[in-house]
Design an enzyme around this catalytic site. Structure first.
Site, PDB file in Angstrom:
ATOM      1  N   GLU A 105       0.209  -4.700  -7.637  1.00 24.82           N
ATOM      2  CA  GLU A 105       1.712  -4.545  -8.312  1.00 24.82           C
ATOM      3  C   GLU A 105       1.954  -4.053  -6.760  1.00 24.82           C
ATOM      4  O   GLU A 105       1.926  -2.443  -5.983  1.00 24.82           O
ATOM      5  CB  GLU A 105       2.132  -3.304  -9.068  1.00 24.82           C
ATOM      6  N   ARG A 137      10.182  -0.929  -3.888  1.00 23.91           N
ATOM      7  CA  ARG A 137      11.248   0.193  -2.911  1.00 23.91           C
ATOM      8  C   ARG A 137      10.968   0.706  -1.160  1.00 23.91           C
ATOM      9  O   ARG A 137      11.300   1.483  -0.623  1.00 23.91           O
ATOM     10  CB  ARG A 137       9.778   2.038  -3.743  1.00 23.91           C
ATOM     11  N   LYS A 185       4.586  -0.687 -20.740  1.00 23.34           N
ATOM     12  CA  LYS A 185       4.265   0.306 -19.467  1.00 23.34           C
ATOM     13  C   LYS A 185       4.778   1.925 -19.483  1.00 23.34           C
ATOM     14  O   LYS A 185       5.886   1.115 -20.857  1.00 23.34           O
ATOM     15  CB  LYS A 185       5.651   0.458 -17.828  1.00 23.34           C
TER      16      LYS A 185
HETATM   17  C1  3PG Z   1       5.014   3.860 -10.808  1.00 25.48           C
HETATM   18  O1  3PG Z   1       5.886   3.600 -10.273  1.00 25.48           O
HETATM   19  O2  3PG Z   1       3.891   3.291 -11.658  1.00 25.48           O
HETATM   20  C2  3PG Z   1       3.873   5.070 -10.260  1.00 25.48           C
HETATM   21  O3  3PG Z   1       4.835   5.627  -9.489  1.00 25.48           O
HETATM   22  C3  3PG Z   1       3.043   5.391  -9.306  1.00 25.48           C
HETATM   23  O4  3PG Z   1       2.614   6.582 -10.102  1.00 25.48           O
HETATM   24  P1  3PG Z   1       1.646   7.546  -8.921  1.00 25.48           P
HETATM   25  O5  3PG Z   1       2.053   7.393  -7.796  1.00 25.48           O
HETATM   26  O6  3PG Z   1       1.917   8.763 -10.062  1.00 25.48           O
HETATM   27  O7  3PG Z   1       0.153   6.442  -9.196  1.00 25.48           O
END
Ligand code: 3PG
Length: 214
Positions: free
Chosen positions: A45, A49, A133
């Site tokens: 994914e 951002r 999610k």
């Molecule tokens: C996401 O968008 O799913 C999260 O930012 C991933 O989170 P993590 O950086 O804590 O793994």
């Protein structure tokens, strides 16, 4: 059913961990996708951002055929359309709005929307979504919260992300209502900056081995 849950489950159940990455360039994304795929994580994914996210999705879709590349952090219909145009094979959102759900209706790529509270889950079920999610997982109550939802929302399957790591991932994967987890730990910024893609392949292989592919 609004959600193409069969297509989504096909992608999500193929590996225990979905790498969630924010990339600084398309070239970096291609190297990253190759390194992750080499370790056994073939779906990734790429989050919207960073300014290069859409170019990165396009480059991975075109140049890394072994990778199933999705778009993440999709917050509105415009981003949804941009993600599809870039070649995203699935689209992930931290939440859901009426506008985003409308954009996803009949779209060629499935949407994984986010939901957390019982009322949000009920609303998503009414819309025909049953793969969701759960973000930010740790801050929302993590494993104990998901465990409490399971008997009440038996039709719902989650992909929790946010604060998941090798330290807690096994406990998440042991829950009955989890298809996979998402996380950025398999692609650390420091390893990318150092060009240490072997380390990323090692982390991916470690994550891929957490559970045999369905
Ligand atoms: C996401 O968008 O799913 C999260 O930012 C991933 O989170 P993590 O950086 O804590 O793994």
């Amino acid at each position: 059913m609004a959600q193409n849950s069969e297509a989504l489950m096909g992608v999500l159940s193929a590996q225990p961990v979905m790498p969630v990455v924010a990339v600084d360039s398309a070239a970096e994304a291609v190297l990253l996708a190759r390194a992750l795929a080499k370790g056994g994580l073939k779906a990734i994914e790429i989050t919207l951002r960073t300014p290069s996210a859409l170019d990165a999705i396009k480059a991975v879709a075109e140049e890394v055929p072994e990778t199933v590349c999705g778009a993440g952090t999709v917050l509105n219909p415009k981003q949804f359309e941009q993600a599809l145009a870039a070649g995203a094979k699935f689209v992930v959102s931290p939440g859901a709005t009426v506008e985003l759900l409308d954009a996803a209706k009949g779209a060629p790529a499935p949407l994984l929307p986010g939901a957390a509270t019982p009322s949000e889950l009920m609303a998503m079920l009414e819309e025909g979504y049953r793969v969701l999610k759960f973000f930010p997982a740790e801050q929302l109550g993590g494993i104990a919260y998901l465990k409490a939802l399971a008997p009440v929302f038996q039709a719902v399957t989650f992909c929790p992300t946010g604060g998941v790591s090798m330290a807690n991932v096994r406990d998440y994967l042991a829950l009955p209502n989890i298809v996979c987890v998402g996380g950025s730990w398999v692609a650390p910024k420091a390893a990318i900056a150092a060009g240490n893609y072997d380390e990323i392949t090692r982390l991916a292989a470690e994550a891929a081995a957490l559970r045999p592919a369905a």
